[in-house]
Design a protein around this motif. Structure first.
Motif, PDB file in Angstrom:
ATOM      1  N   PRO A  71       0.827  -1.212   0.000  1.00 54.37           N
ATOM      2  CA  PRO A  71       0.000   0.000   0.000  1.00 54.37           C
ATOM      3  C   PRO A  71       0.866   1.269   0.000  1.00 54.37           C
ATOM      4  CG  PRO A  71      -0.830  -1.587   1.603  1.00 54.37           C
ATOM      5  CD  PRO A  71       0.496  -2.105   1.119  1.00 54.37           C
ATOM      6  N   PRO A  72       0.392   2.337  -0.617  1.00 53.81           N
ATOM      7  CA  PRO A  72       1.181   3.576  -0.704  1.00 53.81           C
ATOM      8  C   PRO A  72       1.532   4.177   0.651  1.00 53.81           C
ATOM      9  CG  PRO A  72      -0.853   3.744  -2.003  1.00 53.81           C
ATOM     10  CD  PRO A  72      -0.870   2.418  -1.320  1.00 53.81           C
ATOM     11  N   SER A  73       0.753   3.881   1.671  1.00 52.17           N
ATOM     12  CA  SER A  73       1.023   4.433   3.005  1.00 52.17           C
ATOM     13  C   SER A  73       2.091   3.641   3.757  1.00 52.17           C
ATOM     14  CB  SER A  73      -0.264   4.468   3.831  1.00 52.17           C
ATOM     15  OG  SER A  73      -0.777   3.152   3.979  1.00 52.17           O
ATOM     16  N   VAL A  74       2.590   2.562   3.155  1.00 49.62           N
ATOM     17  CA  VAL A  74       3.571   1.694   3.810  1.00 49.62           C
ATOM     18  C   VAL A  74       4.956   1.941   3.238  1.00 49.62           C
ATOM     19  CG1 VAL A  74       4.267  -0.706   4.204  1.00 49.62           C
ATOM     20  CG2 VAL A  74       1.850  -0.084   4.291  1.00 49.62           C
ATOM     21  N   THR A  75       5.917   2.154   4.132  1.00 47.85           N
ATOM     22  CA  THR A  75       7.321   2.301   3.753  1.00 47.85           C
ATOM     23  C   THR A  75       8.095   1.168   4.395  1.00 47.85           C
ATOM     24  OG1 THR A  75       7.083   4.711   3.701  1.00 47.85           O
ATOM     25  CG2 THR A  75       9.322   3.828   3.860  1.00 47.85           C
ATOM     26  N   LEU A  76       8.808   0.409   3.596  1.00 52.90           N
ATOM     27  CA  LEU A  76       9.637  -0.687   4.099  1.00 52.90           C
ATOM     28  C   LEU A  76      11.090  -0.272   3.980  1.00 52.90           C
ATOM     29  CD1 LEU A  76       7.316  -2.806   2.178  1.00 52.90           C
ATOM     30  CD2 LEU A  76       8.041  -3.758   4.347  1.00 52.90           C
ATOM     31  N   GLU A  77      11.824  -0.320   5.100  1.00 49.79           N
ATOM     32  CA  GLU A  77      13.204   0.159   5.098  1.00 49.79           C
ATOM     33  C   GLU A  77      14.101  -0.719   5.956  1.00 49.79           C
ATOM     34  OE1 GLU A  77      12.763   4.935   4.727  1.00 49.79           O
ATOM     35  OE2 GLU A  77      12.606   4.106   6.748  1.00 49.79           O
ATOM     36  N   GLU A  78      15.321  -0.879   5.484  1.00 52.64           N
ATOM     37  CA  GLU A  78      16.363  -1.476   6.309  1.00 52.64           C
ATOM     38  C   GLU A  78      16.911  -0.354   7.181  1.00 52.64           C
ATOM     39  OE1 GLU A  78      20.698  -3.639   5.707  1.00 52.64           O
ATOM     40  OE2 GLU A  78      19.330  -3.474   4.004  1.00 52.64           O
ATOM     41  N   GLY A  79      17.039  -0.608   8.474  1.00 53.38           N
ATOM     42  CA  GLY A  79      17.537   0.452   9.339  1.00 53.38           C
ATOM     43  C   GLY A  79      17.906  -0.054  10.716  1.00 53.38           C
ATOM     44  N   ASP A  80      18.811   0.653  11.334  1.00 58.05           N
ATOM     45  CA  ASP A  80      19.296   0.355  12.674  1.00 58.05           C
ATOM     46  C   ASP A  80      18.453   1.137  13.673  1.00 58.05           C
ATOM     47  OD1 ASP A  80      20.680   0.168  15.082  1.00 58.05           O
ATOM     48  OD2 ASP A  80      22.649   0.459  14.156  1.00 58.05           O
ATOM     49  N   GLY A  81      17.713   0.430  14.503  1.00 61.37           N
ATOM     50  CA  GLY A  81      16.827   1.068  15.474  1.00 61.37           C
ATOM     51  C   GLY A  81      17.543   1.911  16.503  1.00 61.37           C
ATOM     52  N   THR A  82      18.858   1.765  16.625  1.00 64.14           N
ATOM     53  CA  THR A  82      19.607   2.586  17.573  1.00 64.14           C
ATOM     54  C   THR A  82      20.092   3.883  16.945  1.00 64.14           C
ATOM     55  OG1 THR A  82      21.721   1.499  17.084  1.00 64.14           O
ATOM     56  CG2 THR A  82      20.376   0.547  18.855  1.00 64.14           C
ATOM     57  N   HIS A  83      19.965   4.002  15.640  1.00 61.20           N
ATOM     58  CA  HIS A  83      20.397   5.209  14.928  1.00 61.20           C
ATOM     59  C   HIS A  83      19.353   5.556  13.872  1.00 61.20           C
ATOM     60  CE1 HIS A  83      24.183   3.507  16.480  1.00 61.20           C
ATOM     61  NE2 HIS A  83      24.478   4.773  16.690  1.00 61.20           N
ATOM     62  N   LEU A  84      18.246   6.100  14.309  1.00 58.38           N
ATOM     63  CA  LEU A  84      17.158   6.414  13.398  1.00 58.38           C
ATOM     64  C   LEU A  84      17.390   7.740  12.688  1.00 58.38           C
ATOM     65  CD1 LEU A  84      14.176   5.375  15.674  1.00 58.38           C
ATOM     66  CD2 LEU A  84      15.227   4.067  13.831  1.00 58.38           C
ATOM     67  N   ALA A  85      16.993   7.794  11.429  1.00 60.12           N
ATOM     68  CA  ALA A  85      17.186   9.009  10.626  1.00 60.12           C
ATOM     69  C   ALA A  85      15.949   9.898  10.615  1.00 60.12           C
ATOM     70  CB  ALA A  85      17.549   8.604   9.194  1.00 60.12           C
ATOM     71  N   TYR A  86      14.996   9.623  11.481  1.00 64.78           N
ATOM     72  CA  TYR A  86      13.760  10.395  11.494  1.00 64.78           C
ATOM     73  C   TYR A  86      13.858  11.537  12.496  1.00 64.78           C
ATOM     74  CZ  TYR A  86      12.332   5.883   9.609  1.00 64.78           C
ATOM     75  OH  TYR A  86      12.254   4.741   8.885  1.00 64.78           O
ATOM     76  N   PRO A  87      13.252  12.686  12.168  1.00 64.33           N
ATOM     77  CA  PRO A  87      13.219  13.775  13.151  1.00 64.33           C
ATOM     78  C   PRO A  87      12.335  13.399  14.346  1.00 64.33           C
ATOM     79  CG  PRO A  87      12.213  14.452  11.046  1.00 64.33           C
ATOM     80  CD  PRO A  87      12.630  13.029  10.907  1.00 64.33           C
ATOM     81  N   ASP A  88      12.517  14.099  15.440  1.00 59.79           N
ATOM     82  CA  ASP A  88      11.690  13.864  16.629  1.00 59.79           C
ATOM     83  C   ASP A  88      10.225  14.189  16.334  1.00 59.79           C
ATOM     84  OD1 ASP A  88      13.958  13.188  18.010  1.00 59.79           O
ATOM     85  OD2 ASP A  88      14.146  15.116  19.031  1.00 59.79           O
ATOM     86  N   HIS A  89       9.349  13.530  17.047  1.00 57.61           N
ATOM     87  CA  HIS A  89       7.909  13.794  17.035  1.00 57.61           C
ATOM     88  C   HIS A  89       7.250  13.541  15.682  1.00 57.61           C
ATOM     89  CE1 HIS A  89       8.696  15.433  20.945  1.00 57.61           C
ATOM     90  NE2 HIS A  89       9.552  16.283  20.424  1.00 57.61           N
ATOM     91  N   VAL A  90       7.787  12.607  14.904  1.00 59.39           N
ATOM     92  CA  VAL A  90       7.201  12.258  13.610  1.00 59.39           C
ATOM     93  C   VAL A  90       6.112  11.203  13.769  1.00 59.39           C
ATOM     94  CG1 VAL A  90       7.689  11.153  11.379  1.00 59.39           C
ATOM     95  CG2 VAL A  90       9.246  12.857  12.291  1.00 59.39           C
TER      96      VAL A  90
END
Length: 131
Positions: free
Chosen positions: A89-108
């Motif tokens: 679905p378009p609302s779903v993003t699948l990503e490889e990522g390290d949960g200890t170093h997230l690239a998302y801004p706070d409060h997203v």
């Protein structure tokens, strides 16, 4: 973070939609599920994506980010989304990522799910104390 063995992946990925539906039902009855169709959801360590698929199916959130440290798990999650919904679905993003170093801004995100993953993040007691 260390890669999981084949046995560890099997053990984690054996939980299916039925058990996740029961988990979400228990959380909802306890008033601990602040999720709806306007929510932005992040799942850390999503494995095969089974929990995220149930969340997408039940709540149809505005966005759900399905992440795992292991790229092979992300591939499996993508296949499972495609098998369940016909496509991702378009609302779903699948990503490889390290949960200890997230690239998302706070409060997203409105909801962050880390089901069976804190032990991979090192000192889980320090993580929990920081919440």
């Amino acid at each position: 973070m260390a890669e999981m063995s084949r046995f560890e992946k099997w053990l984690i990925n054996r939980r299916g939609p039925r058990s996740f539906r029961r988990l979400l039902d228990r959380l909802a009855r306890a008033g601990q599920l602040p999720m709806g169709n306007a929510s932005r959801v992040l799942e850390l360590g999503a494995g095969n994506g089974a929990l995220s698929i149930v969340i997408q199916e039940r709540f149809q959130p505005a966005g759900i980010w399905v992440t795992d440290y292991d790229g092979a798990q992300v591939v499996v999650a993508r296949r499972n989304f495609e098998a369940h919904f016909g496509n991702v679905p378009p609302s779903v993003t699948l990503e490889e990522g390290d949960g200890t170093h997230l690239a998302y801004p706070d409060h997203v995100f409105d909801v962050v799910i880390a089901h069976y993953v804190l032990h991979h993040f090192g000192d889980s007691h320090a993580i929990v104390r920081g919440l």
